[in-house]
Design a protein around this motif. Structure first.
Motif, short mmCIF file in Angstrom:
data_model
loop_
_atom_site.label_atom_id
_atom_site.label_comp_id
_atom_site.label_asym_id
_atom_site.label_seq_id
_atom_site.Cartn_x
_atom_site.Cartn_y
_atom_site.Cartn_z
N UNK A 139 0.85 -1.19 0.00
CA UNK A 139 0.00 0.00 0.00
C UNK A 139 0.89 1.23 0.00
N UNK A 140 0.72 2.10 -0.99
CA UNK A 140 1.46 3.35 -1.08
C UNK A 140 0.55 4.47 -0.62
N UNK A 141 0.88 5.06 0.51
CA UNK A 141 0.04 6.07 1.14
C UNK A 141 -0.43 5.58 2.50
N UNK A 142 -0.71 6.51 3.40
CA UNK A 142 -1.10 6.13 4.77
C UNK A 142 -2.26 6.96 5.30
N UNK A 143 -3.06 7.53 4.40
CA UNK A 143 -4.21 8.31 4.83
C UNK A 143 -5.45 7.47 5.03
N UNK A 144 -6.62 8.11 5.00
CA UNK A 144 -7.89 7.42 5.23
C UNK A 144 -8.12 6.31 4.21
N UNK A 145 -7.81 6.59 2.95
CA UNK A 145 -8.03 5.57 1.92
C UNK A 145 -7.10 4.38 2.11
N UNK A 146 -5.90 4.64 2.59
CA UNK A 146 -4.99 3.52 2.87
C UNK A 146 -5.58 2.61 3.94
N UNK A 147 -6.18 3.21 4.95
CA UNK A 147 -6.77 2.43 6.04
C UNK A 147 -7.95 1.60 5.56
N UNK A 148 -8.87 2.20 4.79
CA UNK A 148 -10.02 1.44 4.32
C UNK A 148 -9.59 0.33 3.36
#
Length: 315
Positions: A139-148
């Motif tokens: 997963x590239x990124x760690x914001x809300x979309x990364x979590x979902x």
């Protein structure tokens, strides 16, 4: 006379919306959209209004599903924030209307809907296109979309290893602490994606961060960021070597910088694969370019509203 609309806040959406119920409804909606039957789905490409002073956009995403009696629209503001900004990258509100009377039946927190339905559609793309023996997720990124995306991908698939990359070490460390399972934080994109079977890009980047030379043959990429015609997450090599799928062909050709600037061809929509009119090339490297569609918000909002009515809004 119609009464005032129900307001369903974030916490209620979290309580009512489950991937086990959402995923099959989204699969059905994607199939309906790709049949292009106006009695099933009428949905224009997202209309955007620039918010130049704030480096953002207001998007309007209306949808009418005549056969299902669903009329819905989402208003979403999305921004190009500077690194470290405490301001939200997106804010959204979904409105469910009565198609006969025209009144608003429900106003629903759109951030939770957007996060969950986007991740669920990415998971559907993996279900259709990813190698069945996939073991490694990046997963590239760690914001809300990364979590979902982490939540639904680990719920639906038995990955043996999950890797994450963030532009900042605190971001990666925060993500690793907040998830329920083991995750490896990587210091570079290349380290995260080398040998990965599935790659999810959920960044705010406007320039490519994922390069084709790092992606192993046969991997599946769900590209979620870069929703403007001049924004990129993937390089030309990856876009031209992969078989490219999208949620909406028109949306991809209008809004996706990854598609437009690379000159890549969109081979099929996910709905085409669901309907059996186009094949799923699991044996090849595949890219699913996600733009998000109003019909996804519409079926999500209807599910939430129906659940709310059935449970009588009990806590």
């Amino acid at each position: 006379m119609a009464g005032p609309p129900v307001v369903i806040w974030k916490q209620e959406v979290q309580r009512l919306l489950r991937y086990t119920e959402l995923v099959p409804r989204l699969e059905d909606a994607l199939g309906k959209f790709s049949r292009r039957d106006s009695a099933e789905v009428i949905q224009p490409v997202r209309c955007t209004l620039p918010l130049q002073k704030h480096h953002g956009f207001l998007g309007s995403m209306p949808t009418y599903m005549e056969n299902d009696g669903v009329l819905c629209t989402k208003l979403v503001c999305f921004y190009q924030r500077e690194a470290g900004s405490t301001l939200p990258a997106t804010q959204a509100t979904v409105m469910l209307l009565d198609p006969e009377y025209g009144n608003v039946k429900a106003v629903i927190d759109g951030d939770e809907i957007t996060g969950m339905r986007t991740a669920a559609v990415s998971a559907i793309s993996a279900k259709l296109l990813m190698c069945p023996e996939a073991e490694v997720l990046a997963i590239l990124g760690t914001g809300k979309q990364a979590m979902t995306h982490y939540n639904v991908f680990t719920e639906m698939f038995p990955f043996k290893e999950v890797r994450v990359w963030s532009r900042t070490r605190p971001g990666a460390e925060r993500f690793c602490r907040s998830v329920s399972g083991p995750v490896t934080a990587c210091v570079s994109v290349e380290e995260a994606v080398r040998g990965a079977d599935a790659i999810v890009t959920v960044t705010s980047s406007t320039e490519p961060v994922l390069f084709g030379r790092w992606v192993k043959p046969g991997a599946h990429v769900a590209a979620v960021g870069a929703c403007r015609p001049d924004w990129r997450e993937l390089d030309d090599v990856l876009m031209k070597e992969a078989v490219v799928y999208s949620d909406s062909r028109e949306g991809a050709m209008t809004e996706s910088g990854d598609v437009i600037l690379s000159g890549a061809e969109v081979f099929a929509e996910l709905g085409d694969v669901i309907n059996g009119t186009k094949p799923a090339h699991r044996e090849k490297t595949t890219v699913f370019k996600s733009l998000g569609m109003g019909v996804e918000d519409a079926v999500s909002a209807k599910l939430i509203f129906d659940q709310w009515k059935a449970k009588g809004s009990r806590p």
